[in-house]
Design an enzyme around this catalytic site. Structure first.
Site, PDB file in Angstrom:
ATOM      1  N   ASP A 190     -11.560  34.047 -39.894  1.00  0.00           N
ATOM      2  CA  ASP A 190     -12.030  33.940 -38.514  1.00  0.00           C
ATOM      3  C   ASP A 190     -12.538  32.511 -38.321  1.00  0.00           C
ATOM      4  O   ASP A 190     -13.635  32.160 -38.755  1.00  0.00           O
ATOM      5  CB  ASP A 190     -13.135  34.980 -38.272  1.00  0.00           C
ATOM      6  CG  ASP A 190     -13.778  34.811 -36.891  1.00  0.00           C
ATOM      7  OD1 ASP A 190     -13.493  33.808 -36.215  1.00  0.00           O
ATOM      8  OD2 ASP A 190     -14.580  35.687 -36.518  1.00  0.00           O
TER       9      ASP A 190
ATOM     10  N   LYS B 115     -13.369  27.442 -27.403  1.00  0.00           N
ATOM     11  CA  LYS B 115     -14.455  26.832 -28.186  1.00  0.00           C
ATOM     12  C   LYS B 115     -14.034  25.447 -28.693  1.00  0.00           C
ATOM     13  O   LYS B 115     -14.842  24.684 -29.187  1.00  0.00           O
ATOM     14  CB  LYS B 115     -14.840  27.735 -29.358  1.00  0.00           C
ATOM     15  CG  LYS B 115     -15.385  29.095 -28.901  1.00  0.00           C
ATOM     16  CD  LYS B 115     -15.957  29.866 -30.053  1.00  0.00           C
ATOM     17  CE  LYS B 115     -16.005  31.362 -29.818  1.00  0.00           C
ATOM     18  NZ  LYS B 115     -17.102  31.802 -28.974  1.00  0.00           N
TER      19      LYS B 115
ATOM     20  N   CYS C 270     -23.466  38.893 -30.631  1.00  0.00           N
ATOM     21  CA  CYS C 270     -22.372  39.769 -31.088  1.00  0.00           C
ATOM     22  C   CYS C 270     -22.317  39.816 -32.611  1.00  0.00           C
ATOM     23  O   CYS C 270     -21.217  39.875 -33.203  1.00  0.00           O
ATOM     24  CB  CYS C 270     -21.024  39.346 -30.517  1.00  0.00           C
ATOM     25  SG  CYS C 270     -20.982  39.282 -28.738  1.00  0.00           S
TER      26      CYS C 270
ATOM     27  N   GLN D 282     -15.519  29.699 -34.894  1.00  0.00           N
ATOM     28  CA  GLN D 282     -16.576  28.680 -34.845  1.00  0.00           C
ATOM     29  C   GLN D 282     -16.233  27.442 -35.651  1.00  0.00           C
ATOM     30  O   GLN D 282     -16.740  26.355 -35.360  1.00  0.00           O
ATOM     31  CB  GLN D 282     -17.910  29.263 -35.352  1.00  0.00           C
ATOM     32  CG  GLN D 282     -18.482  30.354 -34.464  1.00  0.00           C
ATOM     33  CD  GLN D 282     -18.867  29.872 -33.066  1.00  0.00           C
ATOM     34  OE1 GLN D 282     -19.026  28.678 -32.816  1.00  0.00           O
ATOM     35  NE2 GLN D 282     -19.008  30.795 -32.141  1.00  0.00           N
TER      36      GLN D 282
ATOM     37  N   HIS E  34     -18.951  38.357 -36.852  1.00  0.00           N
ATOM     38  CA  HIS E  34     -18.998  38.654 -35.419  1.00  0.00           C
ATOM     39  C   HIS E  34     -18.391  40.051 -35.240  1.00  0.00           C
ATOM     40  O   HIS E  34     -17.535  40.460 -36.023  1.00  0.00           O
ATOM     41  CB  HIS E  34     -18.150  37.603 -34.699  1.00  0.00           C
ATOM     42  CG  HIS E  34     -18.172  37.676 -33.214  1.00  0.00           C
ATOM     43  ND1 HIS E  34     -17.355  38.523 -32.497  1.00  0.00           N
ATOM     44  CD2 HIS E  34     -18.885  36.988 -32.303  1.00  0.00           C
ATOM     45  CE1 HIS E  34     -17.580  38.343 -31.208  1.00  0.00           C
ATOM     46  NE2 HIS E  34     -18.501  37.418 -31.053  1.00  0.00           N
TER      47      HIS E  34
HETATM   48  N1  C6P Z   1     -18.617  34.058 -30.318  1.00  0.00           N
HETATM   49  C1  C6P Z   1     -20.733  33.299 -29.405  1.00  0.00           C
HETATM   50  O1  C6P Z   1     -21.497  33.022 -28.476  1.00  0.00           O
HETATM   51  P1  C6P Z   1     -13.470  35.266 -28.512  1.00  0.00           P
HETATM   52  O2  C6P Z   1     -14.510  35.915 -27.645  1.00  0.00           O
HETATM   53  O3  C6P Z   1     -12.326  36.177 -28.816  1.00  0.00           O
HETATM   54  O4  C6P Z   1     -13.066  33.912 -28.028  1.00  0.00           O
HETATM   55  O5  C6P Z   1     -14.205  34.952 -29.924  1.00  0.00           O
HETATM   56  C2  C6P Z   1     -14.821  35.994 -30.644  1.00  0.00           C
HETATM   57  C3  C6P Z   1     -15.551  35.442 -31.821  1.00  0.00           C
HETATM   58  C4  C6P Z   1     -15.077  35.732 -33.078  1.00  0.00           C
HETATM   59  N2  C6P Z   1     -15.657  35.231 -34.182  1.00  0.00           N
HETATM   60  C5  C6P Z   1     -16.734  34.436 -34.106  1.00  0.00           C
HETATM   61  C6  C6P Z   1     -17.329  33.888 -35.354  1.00  0.00           C
HETATM   62  C7  C6P Z   1     -17.284  34.116 -32.853  1.00  0.00           C
HETATM   63  O6  C6P Z   1     -18.348  33.338 -32.804  1.00  0.00           O
HETATM   64  C8  C6P Z   1     -16.678  34.651 -31.692  1.00  0.00           C
HETATM   65  C9  C6P Z   1     -17.267  34.375 -30.328  1.00  0.00           C
HETATM   66  C10 C6P Z   1     -19.302  33.676 -29.093  1.00  0.00           C
HETATM   67  O7  C6P Z   1     -21.098  33.262 -30.575  1.00  0.00           O
HETATM   68  C11 C6P Z   1     -19.232  34.703 -28.019  1.00  0.00           C
HETATM   69  S1  C6P Z   1     -19.919  36.257 -28.513  1.00  0.00           S
END
Ligand code: C6P
Length: 410
Positions: free
Chosen positions: A204, A230, A368, A207, A127
């Site tokens: 990370d 999430k 993203c 997910q 991401h």
């Molecule tokens: N992915 C998706 O629709 P935040 O925004 O900080 O809570 O998470 C960022 C992030 C980081 N790593 C991974 C693997 C992610 O999937 C995400 C967030 C969402 O896939 C929003 S773009």
């Protein structure tokens, strides 16, 4: 009806009030949990009860309400510690989400430990929030961002990872579960190899946290980042886990109230962990919601969730993959949570609009993860992502919705 291992989908669904909402005249089919999951009533209640009965600032007042707010705040820290099997609750730092957690590590540990000519390794399926902070760091330091490539199935090419590792590698930062492809990466093996060259490791878990139990001792990562929203919790609250010794040696990320032991104009002594990384008034209500979310997930059982979602994933691969004119993107060996696909001759945004007109919420775009799209030579995909509340009937609705797309676009 109770499913395998006592998992009762009907009673799970009853706990999510939003599932009763109609969208464009149809019952909502929410297949966008990878963007953010829906919230059970207990989480909504925990937030409103906090504001209605305990609202106050933490660690500051001697009065009862401040003590109650502090208790809620610190109890969630302990619940988070237990959830990921960390050794010490001081290793749990509250942040806004995964993005802020990774930026914190890049700006502090990264700045302290990465120098000119050093390497930071990420993977081809990150991401943007696990790419850009490292790019900023590498630009500032004259270091190199190295990328572990993936194959046409969306699996990492591990021989290439081995080749990239060297004594110049200072950090290996990888996604556990790809938000665009659903790939589950062999992170334990990767981090073991990273340790042999003395590199620090960051996972990370944005997910993976909602889909599987994460044990930081078993995986043996130095840092873990994930987002409350999430994991059935609220937005604006997330977690950075870091090993105590590393966090202790890192400089603070932000300066201000709460992160200090003493301040004079000549010198500031920083607070001990975890306060050193929690400058300013935090998202206290967020921790109330996150604590309720962790209790909720524990009660359902992440193993039960994983088994249920496996059924959904297999069914969706078979059902959506069988549609003429639909191409699934990625076919990783180990996967969870999401399917990505494209529809012949129809832009993913148009697919999303037709599905939305039938009450079906999916995400269309690059998620993203633009380098993933570039790898597959496409600008975007349609992504259906699952939560504990989804059903095979909803995947049938998606199937019918995609048929509708063909009717609309001929
Ligand atoms: N992915 C998706 O629709 P935040 O925004 O900080 O809570 O998470 C960022 C992030 C980081 N790593 C991974 C693997 C992610 O999937 C995400 C967030 C969402 O896939 C929003 S773009």
């Amino acid at each position: 009806m109770p499913g395998p291992h006592g998992f009762d989908i009907d009673s799970v669904r009853q706990q999510f009030p939003i599932l009763d909402v109609e969208i464009n005249g149809h019952p909502l089919v929410y297949l966008d949990s990878a963007a953010t999951s829906q919230k059970p009533q207990v989480v909504i209640d925990a937030i409103s009860n906090y504001y209605a009965r305990s609202n106050s600032n933490v660690h500051r007042g001697v009065h009862t309400l401040s003590q109650q707010a502090t208790d809620i705040y610190e109890e969630t820290r302990e619940k988070t510690r237990a959830l990921i099997n960390a050794s010490d609750s001081r290793e749990i730092i509250y942040v806004r989400g995964t993005t802020e957690a990774i930026n914190l590590v890049a700006s502090t540990y990264g700045r302290q430990n990465v120098g000119e000519g050093d390497d930071v390794i990420v993977t081809a399926m990150e991401h943007h929030s696990n790419i850009v902070p490292w790019q900023i760091l590498c630009e500032e330091k004259g270091a190199n961002l190295k990328v572990v490539p993936m194959d046409e199935n969306g699996d990492l090419i591990m021989e290439e990872f081995d080749r990239l590792l060297s004594d110049r590698t200072k950090i290996v930062a990888t996604v556990h579960l790809s938000n665009a492809l659903g790939t589950i990466n062999p992170v334990k093996e990767m981090f073991k190899k990273a340790r042999t060259v003395g590199a620090a490791t960051l996972l990370d878990g944005a997910q993976s946290a909602p889909h599987m139990a994460i044990d930081v001792k078993d995986i043996d990562c130095d840092f873990l980042a994930f987002s409350g929203h999430k994991l059935y919790g609220p937005t604006g609250i997330g977690i950075l886990y870091g090993k105590y010794d590393l966090l202790s040696q890192m400089p603070p990320y932000q300066g201000g109230g709460e992160m200090i032991a003493s301040v004079t104009f000549e010198k500031t002594i920083y607070a001990e962990l975890p306060a050193k990384f929690e400058a300013g008034t935090p998202h206290i209500a967020g921790t109330a919601g996150l604590g309720a979310a962790i209790d909720f997930v524990n009660e359902i059982g992440l193993d039960n969730v994983a088994a249920h979602e496996r059924t959904l994933l297999d069914y969706s691969i078979e059902r959506i993959g069988s549609i003429n004119g639909v191409k699934l993107i990625g076919n990783p060996k180990h996967r969870s949570g999401v399917i990505s696909f494209v529809v012949d001759g129809v832009h993913p945004h148009d697919v999303g609009t037709v599905l939305d007109s039938q009450g079906i919420a999916i995400r269309a775009g690059h998620h993203c993860a633009q380098p993933v799209m570039a790898h597959f030579g496409i600008p975007a995909t349609v992504r259906a992502s699952f939560g504990m509340y989804n059903t095979t009937n909803e995947i049938d609705r998606l199937y019918e919705g995609v048929q509708q797309v063909f009717e609309v676009f001929g």
